[in-house]
Scaffold this active site. Sequence first.
Site, PDB file in Angstrom:
ATOM      1  CG  HIS A   1      -2.832  -8.283   0.193  1.00 49.93           C
ATOM      2  ND1 HIS A   1      -3.146  -6.995  -0.190  1.00 49.93           N
ATOM      3  CD2 HIS A   1      -3.532  -9.082  -0.639  1.00 49.93           C
ATOM      4  CE1 HIS A   1      -3.983  -7.040  -1.225  1.00 49.93           C
ATOM      5  NE2 HIS A   1      -4.229  -8.280  -1.515  1.00 49.93           N
TER       6      HIS A   1
ATOM      7  CB  THR B   1      -9.654  -0.436  -0.325  1.00 47.76           C
ATOM      8  OG1 THR B   1      -8.894  -1.082  -1.344  1.00 47.76           O
ATOM      9  CG2 THR B   1     -11.146  -0.687  -0.553  1.00 47.76           C
TER      10      THR B   1
ATOM     11  CG  LEU C   1      -9.869  11.086   1.833  1.00 48.82           C
ATOM     12  CD1 LEU C   1     -10.565  11.499   3.129  1.00 48.82           C
ATOM     13  CD2 LEU C   1      -8.356  11.074   2.014  1.00 48.82           C
TER      14      LEU C   1
HETATM   15  N1  APR Z   1     -10.047   7.495   5.404  1.00 52.16           N
HETATM   16  C1  APR Z   1     -10.651   6.789   4.400  1.00 52.16           C
HETATM   17  N2  APR Z   1     -10.054   6.537   3.198  1.00 52.16           N
HETATM   18  C2  APR Z   1      -8.812   7.026   3.027  1.00 52.16           C
HETATM   19  C3  APR Z   1      -8.132   7.776   4.019  1.00 52.16           C
HETATM   20  C4  APR Z   1      -8.813   8.012   5.256  1.00 52.16           C
HETATM   21  N3  APR Z   1      -8.249   8.702   6.251  1.00 52.16           N
HETATM   22  N4  APR Z   1      -6.896   8.142   3.531  1.00 52.16           N
HETATM   23  C5  APR Z   1      -6.823   7.615   2.270  1.00 52.16           C
HETATM   24  N5  APR Z   1      -7.976   6.956   1.971  1.00 52.16           N
HETATM   25  C6  APR Z   1      -8.311   6.219   0.740  1.00 52.16           C
HETATM   26  C7  APR Z   1      -7.716   6.806  -0.531  1.00 52.16           C
HETATM   27  O1  APR Z   1      -8.617   7.722  -1.100  1.00 52.16           O
HETATM   28  C8  APR Z   1      -7.546   5.562  -1.410  1.00 52.16           C
HETATM   29  O2  APR Z   1      -8.707   5.354  -2.208  1.00 52.16           O
HETATM   30  O3  APR Z   1      -7.724   4.954   0.879  1.00 52.16           O
HETATM   31  C9  APR Z   1      -7.427   4.412  -0.414  1.00 52.16           C
HETATM   32  C10 APR Z   1      -6.038   3.776  -0.335  1.00 52.16           C
HETATM   33  O4  APR Z   1      -5.787   3.186  -1.573  1.00 52.16           O
HETATM   34  P1  APR Z   1      -4.388   2.444  -1.858  1.00 52.16           P
HETATM   35  O5  APR Z   1      -3.279   3.281  -1.427  1.00 52.16           O
HETATM   36  O6  APR Z   1      -4.459   1.996  -3.276  1.00 52.16           O
HETATM   37  O7  APR Z   1      -4.413   1.200  -0.864  1.00 52.16           O
HETATM   38  P2  APR Z   1      -5.197  -0.199  -0.980  1.00 52.16           P
HETATM   39  O8  APR Z   1      -6.487  -0.066  -1.685  1.00 52.16           O
HETATM   40  O9  APR Z   1      -5.207  -0.771   0.367  1.00 52.16           O
HETATM   41  O10 APR Z   1      -4.171  -1.044  -1.909  1.00 52.16           O
HETATM   42  C11 APR Z   1      -4.496  -2.388  -2.186  1.00 52.16           C
HETATM   43  O11 APR Z   1      -2.407  -2.705  -3.294  1.00 52.16           O
HETATM   44  O12 APR Z   1      -0.252  -2.104  -3.314  1.00 52.16           O
HETATM   45  C12 APR Z   1      -1.081  -3.147  -3.053  1.00 52.16           C
HETATM   46  O13 APR Z   1      -0.784  -4.969  -1.572  1.00 52.16           O
HETATM   47  C13 APR Z   1      -0.987  -3.582  -1.599  1.00 52.16           C
HETATM   48  O14 APR Z   1      -2.776  -4.158  -0.086  1.00 52.16           O
HETATM   49  C14 APR Z   1      -2.359  -3.226  -1.039  1.00 52.16           C
HETATM   50  C15 APR Z   1      -3.242  -3.221  -2.268  1.00 52.16           C
END
Ligand code: APR
Length: 233
Positions: A114, A180, A206
Site C-alpha cells: 500500500h 490484519t 488479536l
Molecule cells: N497484535 C496482533 N493483532 C492486533 C494487535 C496486536 N497487538 N492489535 C490489533 N490487532 C489486530 C486487530 O484485531 C485487527 O484484526 O490487527 C487488526 C488490524 O486491522 P485493521 O485496523 O483493519 O488494519 P489492516 O488489516 O492492516 O487494514 C488493511 O485497510 O484501511 C486500509 O490501507 C489500509 O492497509 C490498511 C488496510
Amino acid sequence: MADFSSYKHIVVLTGAGISASAGLRTYRGPDGLWNDPEVAKLNDAFAMAKRRDEVAAMFWKFRRAIAATQPTAAHRALAAFEEKLPAGAELTIITQNIDGLHQAAGNRRVCEYHGSLARWRCDVCKGELSPSPDSETPPTHCNETMRPSVVAFGEMIPVDAERTAKVALRDCDLFVAIGTSGTVSPASSFVRWAALNGAMRVLMNLEIFDGARSEFTYCYEGKADDLVPQFFR
Ligand code: APR
C-alpha cells in the site's frame, strides 16, 4: 508448535496490528482511525484529487507520528529470523502498513503493498521525494502540495508491488498473516492464493476474524509481540 525453520519460501502478510504496540493506531476496531468519519473520508482517490491540502495535512501528521516510533518485538523477531535463514530459503514480507517499520527493524525483502509515507509524489513533474519529517508542514513541489505515495481507497496497487506479491505467493510453502483484519482486498485474498500451492497458512491476530478458521490451517489468537517471537526463532 509449528517449526517454521524447515520452510523455503515463506510469505508474511502484515497489517496495522503488528505496529499497534509501537503506538500507531489501527484502522478498525476500538480506537480505529477510520472510526472518525472526518478522517475516513480523506482516504480515497476523490479526496486525494479534490481535497489535497487536508489529505496531505492528515498524512503528514501520521508521518511525523511514525518518525517518533521504533520497531516492535514482532518486527525485530521477523528481521532476526530472516538473518538466520539457511541458503536457498527466503522470507518475503508483504506489508499493508505504510510505516516502514519492517525495514527499520532490518528486513530486506519487504513489499510495501500500500505504498509508504516516507515517499511523497509531485503531481506536476511526477517526481518522488523522501522529505524529512522534521518539517511541521507537508512538502510542496512545483508550487503544489505533494501527495503521499500511499494507496488510497479506489486507487491501484503499484505495479511493482503487485508483481512482487504475485511471484512470492506463487512459490510460497508457508503463508503467515499477522495483525490484519482481512477486510481489504486484494491482500485479503492472499491466503486463498497460498492455498492453491498447498501452502501451510497461519493467522496470528488479536482476534480471529470471521471465516478465518476455514481459510487458515492454524489460527493463533493473541498479541503479535507475544506470538511472533515464539514461531519465528
Ligand atoms: N497484535 C496482533 N493483532 C492486533 C494487535 C496486536 N497487538 N492489535 C490489533 N490487532 C489486530 C486487530 O484485531 C485487527 O484484526 O490487527 C487488526 C488490524 O486491522 P485493521 O485496523 O483493519 O488494519 P489492516 O488489516 O492492516 O487494514 C488493511 O485497510 O484501511 C486500509 O490501507 C489500509 O492497509 C490498511 C488496510
